[in-house]
Scaffold this motif. Structure first.
Motif, PDB file in Angstrom:
ATOM      1  N   ASN C  54       9.945  22.332 -45.028  1.00 47.53           N
ATOM      2  CA  ASN C  54      10.106  23.445 -44.119  1.00 47.53           C
ATOM      3  C   ASN C  54       8.894  24.445 -43.111  1.00 47.53           C
ATOM      4  O   ASN C  54       8.286  23.768 -42.644  1.00 47.53           O
ATOM      5  CB  ASN C  54      11.516  23.115 -43.751  1.00 47.53           C
ATOM      6  CG  ASN C  54      12.418  22.265 -43.525  1.00 47.53           C
ATOM      7  OD1 ASN C  54      12.016  20.931 -43.358  1.00 47.53           O
ATOM      8  ND2 ASN C  54      13.248  21.984 -43.551  1.00 47.53           N
ATOM      9  N   PHE C  55       8.484  25.213 -43.780  1.00 49.46           N
ATOM     10  CA  PHE C  55       8.292  26.266 -44.331  1.00 49.46           C
ATOM     11  C   PHE C  55       6.187  26.040 -43.885  1.00 49.46           C
ATOM     12  O   PHE C  55       6.164  26.301 -43.763  1.00 49.46           O
ATOM     13  CB  PHE C  55       8.360  27.815 -44.453  1.00 49.46           C
ATOM     14  CG  PHE C  55      10.217  28.698 -44.230  1.00 49.46           C
ATOM     15  CD1 PHE C  55       9.357  29.238 -42.926  1.00 49.46           C
ATOM     16  CD2 PHE C  55      10.921  27.823 -44.569  1.00 49.46           C
ATOM     17  CE1 PHE C  55      11.574  29.580 -42.347  1.00 49.46           C
ATOM     18  CE2 PHE C  55      12.065  27.737 -44.352  1.00 49.46           C
ATOM     19  CZ  PHE C  55      12.717  28.877 -43.519  1.00 49.46           C
ATOM     20  N   LEU C  58       5.250  23.818 -41.776  1.00 51.46           N
ATOM     21  CA  LEU C  58       4.936  24.861 -40.632  1.00 51.46           C
ATOM     22  C   LEU C  58       3.755  25.420 -40.350  1.00 51.46           C
ATOM     23  O   LEU C  58       2.553  24.953 -39.391  1.00 51.46           O
ATOM     24  CB  LEU C  58       6.185  25.621 -40.212  1.00 51.46           C
ATOM     25  CG  LEU C  58       7.362  25.217 -39.715  1.00 51.46           C
ATOM     26  CD1 LEU C  58       8.027  26.300 -39.563  1.00 51.46           C
ATOM     27  CD2 LEU C  58       6.455  24.899 -38.127  1.00 51.46           C
ATOM     28  N   PHE C  64       1.722  25.041 -34.672  1.00 55.22           N
ATOM     29  CA  PHE C  64       2.499  25.756 -35.029  1.00 55.22           C
ATOM     30  C   PHE C  64       1.997  27.229 -34.979  1.00 55.22           C
ATOM     31  O   PHE C  64       2.361  28.304 -34.401  1.00 55.22           O
ATOM     32  CB  PHE C  64       3.386  25.179 -36.089  1.00 55.22           C
ATOM     33  CG  PHE C  64       4.511  27.016 -36.360  1.00 55.22           C
ATOM     34  CD1 PHE C  64       5.086  27.045 -35.501  1.00 55.22           C
ATOM     35  CD2 PHE C  64       4.173  27.488 -37.836  1.00 55.22           C
ATOM     36  CE1 PHE C  64       5.863  27.877 -35.520  1.00 55.22           C
ATOM     37  CE2 PHE C  64       5.239  28.551 -37.679  1.00 55.22           C
ATOM     38  CZ  PHE C  64       6.837  29.172 -36.302  1.00 55.22           C
ATOM     39  N   LEU C  68       2.478  30.093 -31.808  1.00 58.16           N
ATOM     40  CA  LEU C  68       2.510  31.554 -32.195  1.00 58.16           C
ATOM     41  C   LEU C  68       1.986  32.503 -31.512  1.00 58.16           C
ATOM     42  O   LEU C  68       2.178  33.671 -31.171  1.00 58.16           O
ATOM     43  CB  LEU C  68       2.714  31.907 -34.027  1.00 58.16           C
ATOM     44  CG  LEU C  68       3.915  31.413 -34.754  1.00 58.16           C
ATOM     45  CD1 LEU C  68       3.665  32.064 -36.382  1.00 58.16           C
ATOM     46  CD2 LEU C  68       5.363  31.984 -34.349  1.00 58.16           C
ATOM     47  N   ALA C 245       6.104  28.523 -29.409  1.00 50.35           N
ATOM     48  CA  ALA C 245       6.745  28.992 -30.762  1.00 50.35           C
ATOM     49  C   ALA C 245       8.441  28.104 -30.733  1.00 50.35           C
ATOM     50  O   ALA C 245       8.175  27.361 -31.160  1.00 50.35           O
ATOM     51  CB  ALA C 245       7.232  29.978 -31.569  1.00 50.35           C
ATOM     52  N   TYR C 248       7.425  24.970 -29.274  1.00 52.41           N
ATOM     53  CA  TYR C 248       7.353  24.197 -30.636  1.00 52.41           C
ATOM     54  C   TYR C 248       8.424  23.508 -31.614  1.00 52.41           C
ATOM     55  O   TYR C 248       8.506  22.616 -31.890  1.00 52.41           O
ATOM     56  CB  TYR C 248       6.824  24.587 -31.279  1.00 52.41           C
ATOM     57  CG  TYR C 248       6.078  23.791 -32.957  1.00 52.41           C
ATOM     58  CD1 TYR C 248       4.643  23.536 -32.969  1.00 52.41           C
ATOM     59  CD2 TYR C 248       6.666  23.860 -34.000  1.00 52.41           C
ATOM     60  CE1 TYR C 248       4.328  22.940 -34.139  1.00 52.41           C
ATOM     61  CE2 TYR C 248       6.381  23.593 -35.492  1.00 52.41           C
ATOM     62  CZ  TYR C 248       5.641  22.823 -35.183  1.00 52.41           C
ATOM     63  OH  TYR C 248       5.571  22.727 -36.069  1.00 52.41           O
ATOM     64  N   ALA C 249       9.130  24.187 -31.171  1.00 49.72           N
ATOM     65  CA  ALA C 249      10.236  24.091 -32.508  1.00 49.72           C
ATOM     66  C   ALA C 249      10.767  22.996 -31.501  1.00 49.72           C
ATOM     67  O   ALA C 249      11.853  22.141 -32.028  1.00 49.72           O
ATOM     68  CB  ALA C 249      11.556  25.042 -33.036  1.00 49.72           C
ATOM     69  N   ARG C 261      13.163  21.709 -39.336  1.00 50.13           N
ATOM     70  CA  ARG C 261      11.318  21.985 -39.121  1.00 50.13           C
ATOM     71  C   ARG C 261      11.817  23.064 -37.679  1.00 50.13           C
ATOM     72  O   ARG C 261      11.452  24.475 -38.138  1.00 50.13           O
ATOM     73  CB  ARG C 261      10.984  20.414 -38.873  1.00 50.13           C
ATOM     74  CG  ARG C 261       9.721  20.993 -38.133  1.00 50.13           C
ATOM     75  CD  ARG C 261       8.382  21.411 -39.523  1.00 50.13           C
ATOM     76  NE  ARG C 261       8.187  19.997 -39.671  1.00 50.13           N
ATOM     77  CZ  ARG C 261       6.961  18.727 -39.326  1.00 50.13           C
ATOM     78  NH1 ARG C 261       6.101  19.576 -38.029  1.00 50.13           N
ATOM     79  NH2 ARG C 261       6.876  18.388 -39.807  1.00 50.13           N
ATOM     80  N   ALA C 265      11.085  26.884 -37.916  1.00 46.29           N
ATOM     81  CA  ALA C 265      10.159  27.538 -36.501  1.00 46.29           C
ATOM     82  C   ALA C 265      11.052  28.823 -35.845  1.00 46.29           C
ATOM     83  O   ALA C 265      10.561  29.946 -36.332  1.00 46.29           O
ATOM     84  CB  ALA C 265       9.647  26.395 -35.903  1.00 46.29           C
ATOM     85  N   SER C 266      11.990  28.747 -35.983  1.00 45.23           N
ATOM     86  CA  SER C 266      12.841  29.553 -35.166  1.00 45.23           C
ATOM     87  C   SER C 266      13.297  30.979 -36.202  1.00 45.23           C
ATOM     88  O   SER C 266      13.061  32.238 -35.716  1.00 45.23           O
ATOM     89  CB  SER C 266      13.643  29.347 -34.695  1.00 45.23           C
ATOM     90  OG  SER C 266      14.762  27.808 -34.707  1.00 45.23           O
TER      91      SER C 266
END
Lengths: 417, 288, 289
Positions: C54-55, C58, C64, C68, C245, C248-249, C261, C265-266
């Motif tokens: 997932n990271f 991202l 993303f 940020l 951010a 996006y999440a 995902r 993100a969080s």
């Protein structure tokens, strides 16, 4: 102290991984959730459910309506907690999302397909399986401000999208008001392309950089530069609210929307409503009418298997000809049942014959060509759609050469597909 | 001498008054300007709700209602059961505020005034809940709440939100400001920790308690996603969810929706108007 | 029982209700959520461990990254809100006639429902909206400014709404803080000939420091986690310039049920938040005597 005991009980329960199964009631309950239909349709549903319960003493149907703003979170939480409703009211993209995530199940075994029009079934059929019972549908019409049209020297509604663009430019030049607002934002832009006969994906590859696509971008860019398109939220996911505001304030000449939403012009801008005329929405080369937006009933994946036949029986009843016809008459929507659609109600203009009533008749005439268009069958549709929408924005606002912008987005899509 | 003195004195007094007047005028001017900016959106909503005819979106925006009347408010009352929704909102808000004040200040007291092992770890963990991802809390909490049999109950709506990091933090700050000698004196007199907490700390932290009340109240009153998830029966919804029924799929009337918004906001505004003196306590005496 | 043991026991008793509730309704979901960031999860089937997938997804998504950056830029609202809120609190911390109504007026945005805020500010910000109308009338501009339609400005327009919404909230906290400033200190300062400005800097600000710390931490976390304003006004556009951010999440996680995902993100954001909170404590924490 009570707080403490409750809280320690909480801890205990959290520690338990096994979930408690609910006790079976003496009579199976079929829970049905609808979306934003109360209180206007309270009478309709109570009547419908009451009749059904009387005729089917073996089950108990329980109807509840929840507002649009909360129903998704509520449904998700209910599925997660293992207590889903038997039937939930969704729109097509939501049904598709839930299907993708495995939260709803196919209903092929329990649906009576013969009662629906083909287009409606196709809307909720994904990869060969039908995932929901079609309910009511919407189709767009075009409402236009006759005063602004007259000042711009225009007489009739535009027939094609090209007409619409050239009308908009004439309106801007002569009256200073924007012509209309196409929907070019993320998740909407694919529908715009498809409806205009421009492929988004072809043979598993992104296909939106053909000369035809580029030409469309140039036309839009041209109109944008002339100020013919309403700029506010033009590239946002949803520009309907600002469109409505602009039209109702006399700052935009044409509004493409559903008949039901035209009631807002009547309520919010009564003077302007009298100067509003309605015509069939411009149809693209595909012949698909825009703005189809079908609502349907889906079945959560973790609904008790033994209950499914009963769920199907009620869902077929809920969406049958008679019930759909009655609903459409009340709501001013279009039915998805074949017989209901042929009813005289949709062939004539009801009293008092204002723009709202005309719109229903106009929209009904294009029912066969009504489909809910959205991008499906790709992974991460949001990411892709955002990229495409950004490219379109760059092309239309003249920040970037249309061809270059679309090429770049195509490359991005193909790296993901 | 005695006779000449009053003249310049009077002049000075007058000058001071003039100065004060000018200062106050400026003060009010700044205050009013800011108020216009903060009040305008609500004013527009009120004007829309009170207008019974005319266009909603006009340029420039309308300043006064057209054909003012209460028709839209009456329609709200006819469409949804406002009284029942109010009742639910009040139950949820009162329980939330009372619970939050108690739980947060109890937790804050040892963190502020007692030395014990694990203090910093506990405080750090509490702060961490403000920071770490909380996006699925609603989902997991709903599962917890329904397993505890608290689905469709007020307890289920209220309980998860009581122990908030902000509240604990705020109360801790307030307790830290209480002078040491007061506490020491009480200890010498043999007061228990609970007595110190209840009879010294809480009364002295009244401004912070009042501030926490008004902040918690707004959050409890306006939340709509969580109560709508926990409550299965719409007749148990608070007003914040209830008014959403005004924007139904086929009955969206912006003036009625505006009237609903006004009805939601007014009670909180009234509460604020009449309770503000509590968090300004200690000030009343000082001014004169 | 020794005194210190008794003390410890009492401390934990005071903490018990809060800790139990926090464990059940914060630590547990937050911990579970952090775990889900490393999985694929659809609510019905058990979560599948996917490690850092997932990271990776991202950080491969440029949207993303820019989200940020926007969230970082959003921190600009913090000093603006705090300075204005302190000034506002000082301005209304008196007994002038009618001051109650002014305080209520500044609190109004806090109580106003989100949907109303969306409608109004969209209306204020359109090309023909109230804001452009006023500026044109004042001859500040000739051409309308696309407050929400120009991607160079949109984020700042959204930030302004955040400031507008937050002022009253922090004003209340500062008002509460001001009550703990002893009046006799001011009187002594007046006798010493300090003017209002000096009194503000030399007395009010230092004594408000604990509240300033609290408020700026909260305001920073709120700024980094800003989401509602974007949701109601721009939905991330134009040109994705207002993606934050958390928005996006929300868009890619909660809305399309890709919890892994969203939580990844969080979690990334949380790292920033921890750093920010630490900086705050380091530099704003008043020195203990």
């Amino acid at each position: 102290m009570k707080l403490k005991s409750i809280a320690s009980a909480t801890l205990l329960a959290v520690g338990l991984t096994a979930s408690f199964s609910t006790f079976a009631a003496d009579k199976p309950v079929i829970e049905v959730w609808t979306m934003s239909l109360s209180p206007k349709f309270d009478g309709y549903f109570k009547d419908l459910v009451g009749k059904y319960n009387a005729q089917n003493p073996g089950v108990e149907v329980k109807w509840t309506d929840y507002p649009w703003d909360v129903i998704q979170a509520k449904f998700t939480a209910a599925v997660g907690a293992g207590k889903p409703p038997a039937l939930v009211n969704l729109n097509v993209p939501w049904a598709y999302d839930y299907k993708q995530d495995g939260l709803i199940q196919p209903v092929d075994a329990i649906i009576n397909k013969t009662q629906f029009v083909k287009g409606a079934l196709a809307d909720v059929t994904f990869e060969g399986k039908t995932y929901a019972f079609p309910h009511y549908n919407g189709a767009n019409v075009i409402a236009y401000n006759k005063d602004i049209f007259a000042r711009a020297g225009l007489k009739a509604a535009p027939k094609t999208f090209d007409d619409q663009l050239s009308f908009a430019k004439a309106i801007k030049a002569k009256t200073g008001v924007a012509g209309f607002a196409p929907t070019l934002g993320p998740t909407k832009i694919e529908g715009f392309f498809i409806q205009n006969g421009l492929d988004v994906v072809k043979g598993g590859k992104a296909a939106f950089n053909s000369p035809a696509h580029v030409a469309m971008m140039k036309k839009l860019a041209d109109a944008y530069k002339a100020g013919a398109l309403l700029k506010d939220n033009l590239f946002a996911q949803d520009n309907f609210q600002v469109q409505m505001q602009a039209y109702n304030a006399g700052k935009m000449a044409m509004l493409v929307s559903t008949p039901a939403s035209l009631t807002r012009i009547r309520d919010e801008a009564p003077v302007l409503y009298k100067a509003t005329a309605v015509a069939a929405a411009p149809v693209g080369p595909t012949g698909i009418a825009s703005g189809g937006w079908m609502f349907n009933f889906a079945v959560a994946k973790n609904v008790d298997k033994a209950l499914l036949p009963e769920v199907g029986k009620f869902a077929n009843y809920l969406t049958n000809d008679a019930n759909q016809l009655a609903f459409s008459k009340l709501a001013g929507t279009l039915p998805t049942s074949g017989k209901a659609a042929k009813d005289p109600h949709f062939q004539t203009v009801a009293a008092p014959g204002g723009a709202v009533e005309k719109a229903v008749a106009v929209a009904a005439s294009s029912l066969d060509s009504t489909r809910t268009i959205f991008l499906s069958g790709v992974k991460d549709p949001e990411v892709l759609s955002n990229k495409l929408a950004a490219a379109v924005e760059q092309a239309v606002t003249g920040r970037k050469d249309p061809k270059a912008a679309l090429d770049e987005a195509v490359a991005f899509w193909n790296s993901k597909l | 001498m005695e006779k000449t003195l009053p003249m310049p004195l009077a002049a000075t007094a007058k000058k001071i008054n003039m100065n004060k007047l000018a200062k106050h005028t400026l003060h009010y001017l700044v205050l009013t300007l800011l108020a216009v900016i903060t009040v305008y959106p609500f004013w527009w909503t009120l004007v829309t709700a009170l207008s019974t005819s005319g266009d909603v979106f006009t340029y420039p925006p309308r300043m006064w209602p057209e054909n003012p009347g209460l028709d839209n408010f009456i329609e709200v009352f006819k469409t949804i059961d406002v009284i029942a929704f109010y009742k639910n909102s009040i139950i949820i808000s009162v329980l939330t505020v009372a619970g939050t004040l108690l739980v947060c200040s109890m937790a804050a007291y040892p963190l502020a005034r007692m030395q014990f092992p694990g203090r910093n770890i506990v405080f750090g963990a509490i702060l961490a809940t403000m920071i770490l991802p909380s996006e699925v809390n609603f989902l997991v909490n709903f599962i917890t709440v329904s397993k505890l049999g608290m689905g469709d109950t007020y307890t289920g709506v209220v309980l998860p939100g009581l122990a908030g990091a902000v509240g604990i933090f705020l109360m801790k700050q307030a307790f830290e400001a209480v002078p040491n000698d007061l506490v020491d004196a009480a200890r010498v007199d043999g007061a228990t920790e609970w007595q110190i907490f209840w009879h010294i700390m809480l009364p002295l932290a009244r401004p912070a308690l009042a501030a926490l009340t008004i902040l918690t109240l707004v959050a409890a009153w306006n939340q709509y996603i969580w109560p709508s998830i926990v409550m299965a029966s719409p007749d148990k919804f608070p007003l914040s969810v209830g008014v959403l029924y005004l924007s139904g799929a086929f009955s969206f009337k912006i003036r009625v929706v505006a009237a609903g918004a006004v009805l939601t906001v007014l009670p909180i505004l009234m509460v604020f108007l009449f309770t503000q003196r509590y968090f300004l306590r200690g000030f009343d005496g000082a001014v004169k | 029982m020794s005194a210190s043991k008794k003390n410890t026991l009492q401390a934990w008793l005071f903490l018990t209700p809060a800790l139990l509730l926090l464990m059940a309704f914060s630590f547990w979901p937050v911990g579970f959520g952090s775990y889900l960031a490393f999985t694929q999860y659809n609510l019905i089937d058990a979560p599948v461990w996917v490690g850092l997938d997932n990271f990776r997804e991202l950080f491969e998504d440029e949207l993303f990254i820019s989200a940020l950056q926007n969230s970082a830029l959003y921190l600009l609202v913090v000093p603006a809100i705090q300075v204005l809120a302190i000034l506002l609190a000082v301005l209304v911390n008196n007994q002038l006639p009618g001051i109650k109504f002014y305080r209520a007026a500044y609190y109004l945005p806090v109580v106003t429902t989100v949907s109303v805020i969306g409608v109004i500010w969209n209306f204020m910000y359109t090309d023909d909206g109230a804001l452009n109308a006023v500026l044109r009338w004042l001859h500040v501009i000739n051409e309308p400014i696309g407050w929400l339609s120009d991607d160079r400005i949109a984020l700042f327009s959204v930030m302004f709404v955040t400031i507008w919404r937050g002022l009253g909230w922090y004003m209340v906290l500062y008002l509460a803080g001001l009550q703990s400033v002893p009046q006799d200190v001011y009187e002594a300062a007046v006798l010493d000939g300090a003017n209002a400005w000096q009194r503000f800097w030399k007395i009010t600000v230092p004594l408000l420091m604990p509240t300033i710390l609290l408020c700026s931490v909260m305001s920073m976390l709120a700024a980094v986690k800003c989401f509602e304003e974007v949701q109601i006004m721009t939905k991330g556009g134009p040109m994705q310039s207002t993606y934050t951010a958390l928005f996006y999440a929300y868009e890619f996680g909660i809305k399309s049920l890709n919890f892994g995902r969203a939580l990844a993100a969080s979690l990334v954001m949380s790292v920033f938040c921890v750093a920010l909170a630490w900086l705050n404590f380091r530099y704003l924490q008043p020195r203990k005597k």
